[in-house]
Design a protein around this motif. Structure first.
Motif, PDB file in Angstrom:
ATOM      1  N   GLY A  68      74.075 153.798  64.819  1.00 22.73           N
ATOM      2  CA  GLY A  68      73.178 154.587  63.829  1.00 22.73           C
ATOM      3  C   GLY A  68      73.211 155.762  64.666  1.00 22.73           C
ATOM      4  N   ILE A  69      73.708 156.388  65.600  1.00 22.54           N
ATOM      5  CA  ILE A  69      73.613 157.739  66.506  1.00 22.54           C
ATOM      6  C   ILE A  69      75.294 158.083  66.489  1.00 22.54           C
ATOM      7  CG2 ILE A  69      73.136 159.594  67.279  1.00 22.54           C
ATOM      8  CD1 ILE A  69      70.357 158.517  67.741  1.00 22.54           C
ATOM      9  N   ARG A  70      76.085 158.535  66.255  1.00 25.13           N
ATOM     10  CA  ARG A  70      77.558 158.152  67.139  1.00 25.13           C
ATOM     11  C   ARG A  70      77.598 159.728  67.931  1.00 25.13           C
ATOM     12  NH1 ARG A  70      81.078 163.266  65.363  1.00 25.13           N
ATOM     13  NH2 ARG A  70      79.113 163.799  64.259  1.00 25.13           N
ATOM     14  N   TYR A  71      78.622 159.057  68.592  1.00 26.45           N
ATOM     15  CA  TYR A  71      78.678 159.878  69.702  1.00 26.45           C
ATOM     16  C   TYR A  71      79.609 161.294  69.987  1.00 26.45           C
ATOM     17  CZ  TYR A  71      80.484 160.962  74.801  1.00 26.45           C
ATOM     18  OH  TYR A  71      80.725 161.278  75.974  1.00 26.45           O
ATOM     19  N   ASP A  72      78.184 162.142  70.643  1.00 30.88           N
ATOM     20  CA  ASP A  72      79.437 163.543  70.404  1.00 30.88           C
ATOM     21  C   ASP A  72      78.665 164.388  71.751  1.00 30.88           C
ATOM     22  OD1 ASP A  72      80.203 165.666  70.095  1.00 30.88           O
ATOM     23  OD2 ASP A  72      78.993 166.338  68.275  1.00 30.88           O
ATOM     24  N   PRO A  73      80.199 164.257  72.723  1.00 26.44           N
ATOM     25  CA  PRO A  73      79.686 165.165  74.159  1.00 26.44           C
ATOM     26  C   PRO A  73      79.923 166.065  73.705  1.00 26.44           C
ATOM     27  CG  PRO A  73      82.178 164.531  73.597  1.00 26.44           C
ATOM     28  CD  PRO A  73      81.361 163.522  72.216  1.00 26.44           C
ATOM     29  N   TYR A  74      79.842 166.462  72.523  1.00 30.27           N
ATOM     30  CA  TYR A  74      80.122 168.797  72.379  1.00 30.27           C
ATOM     31  C   TYR A  74      78.912 168.837  72.188  1.00 30.27           C
ATOM     32  CZ  TYR A  74      85.291 167.980  72.810  1.00 30.27           C
ATOM     33  OH  TYR A  74      86.066 167.378  73.163  1.00 30.27           O
ATOM     34  N   GLN A  75      77.432 167.971  71.931  1.00 33.30           N
ATOM     35  CA  GLN A  75      76.051 168.640  71.661  1.00 33.30           C
ATOM     36  C   GLN A  75      74.964 169.204  72.926  1.00 33.30           C
ATOM     37  OE1 GLN A  75      74.271 166.345  68.517  1.00 33.30           O
ATOM     38  NE2 GLN A  75      76.009 166.026  67.315  1.00 33.30           N
ATOM     39  N   VAL A  76      75.667 169.442  74.094  1.00 31.60           N
ATOM     40  CA  VAL A  76      74.901 169.923  75.361  1.00 31.60           C
ATOM     41  C   VAL A  76      74.330 170.850  75.285  1.00 31.60           C
ATOM     42  CG1 VAL A  76      75.264 169.992  78.013  1.00 31.60           C
ATOM     43  CG2 VAL A  76      76.783 168.084  76.898  1.00 31.60           C
ATOM     44  N   SER A  77      73.461 170.880  75.473  1.00 33.15           N
ATOM     45  CA  SER A  77      72.575 172.418  75.186  1.00 33.15           C
ATOM     46  C   SER A  77      71.603 171.904  76.691  1.00 33.15           C
ATOM     47  CB  SER A  77      71.698 171.907  73.773  1.00 33.15           C
ATOM     48  OG  SER A  77      70.583 172.992  74.016  1.00 33.15           O
ATOM     49  N   ARG A  78      70.770 173.277  76.311  1.00 37.19           N
ATOM     50  CA  ARG A  78      69.809 173.935  77.218  1.00 37.19           C
ATOM     51  C   ARG A  78      68.164 173.940  77.051  1.00 37.19           C
ATOM     52  NH1 ARG A  78      71.833 176.455  82.204  1.00 37.19           N
ATOM     53  NH2 ARG A  78      73.933 176.851  82.276  1.00 37.19           N
ATOM     54  N   ASP A  79      68.535 173.880  75.883  1.00 40.73           N
ATOM     55  CA  ASP A  79      66.841 173.582  75.015  1.00 40.73           C
ATOM     56  C   ASP A  79      66.012 172.146  75.071  1.00 40.73           C
ATOM     57  OD1 ASP A  79      65.138 173.973  73.300  1.00 40.73           O
ATOM     58  OD2 ASP A  79      66.046 174.299  71.268  1.00 40.73           O
TER      59      ASP A  79
END
Length: 216
Positions: free
Chosen positions: A49-60
């Motif tokens: 249900g949630i596509r893998y995306d390794p570019y969404q790393v956040s500090r928030d």
């Protein structure tokens, strides 16, 4: 070790009592009281249900709360594990987070260049208490991604768990677990980000700087 009460309780990140998480968790096994069947449904719901995306790393810290992740179309292994863990707790299944460092021998050139290494520190997975034992379940890669890169999708296994495959479907080396980082009742975000700063000094991360906000 048998689960303690904290593995069913809400925390700041694992806000399993939130409306968003309860609604997401209710999708799985609506009319089923069997924890194995519920866990299986939750596993596939989060995996695909949630596509893998390794570019969404956040500090928030806010984006790592399960209630925020429930609304995402794509995300990476740690948030997906947070969501699965919180959903399991919402359905009465003791759950916690597990982490390990892995080498991805099939990392894309783009991702490898962005990270500066093929080492994925703090790879996250959920640990669910099933059949009187802790079972490790990774929901990182959705089925479409696996098919595109010739990697066998991880399937739910309430006995042996579901961790990354060491080889792809053509026999090439894929994932190699190189360090266990242990199990946690809540997300150790501060420790994770400190490691990321050391291992990935040139990687850009979005969001506000890490501070004590998530402890409130």
């Amino acid at each position: 070790m048998a689960p303690g009460p904290q593995t069913l309780a809400p925390s700041w990140f694992l806000d399993c009592d939130s409306e968003a998480v309860c609604a997401y968790a209710s999708q799985a096994g609506k009319n089923n009281k069997d924890p194995i069947a519920i866990a299986e449904d939750l596993f596939y719901t989060v995996r695909d249900g949630i596509r893998y995306d390794p570019y969404q790393v956040s500090r928030d810290p806010e984006v790592y709360r399960a209630s925020a992740i429930a609304d995402a179309d794509s995300n990476w292994c740690v948030p997906k594990s947070v969501l699965l863990t919180a959903c399991a707790r919402a359905r009465g299944i003791p759950a916690r987070l597990g982490f390990a460092d892995v080498l991805n021998h099939l990392t894309s050139d783009k991702l490898s260049e962005s990270m500066g290494t093929d080492l994925f520190a703090w790879h996250g997975y959920a640990e669910l208490w099933l059949n009187e034992r802790w079972v490790k379940l990774s929901t990182a890669f959705n089925i479409e991604l696996c098919e595109r890169f010739n990697v066998a999708a991880l399937e739910f296994d309430p006995i042996n768990g579901a961790l990354m495959h060491p080889y792809d479907t053509t026999g090439r080396r894929h994932m190699e677990y190189v360090r266990e980082r242990g199990s946690y009742d809540d997300l150790p975000l501060e420790a994770m980000l400190e490691t990321f700063d050391e291992v990935y000094p040139n990687m850009e991360m979005s969001g506000a700087s890490n501070d004590a906000a998530f402890r409130e």
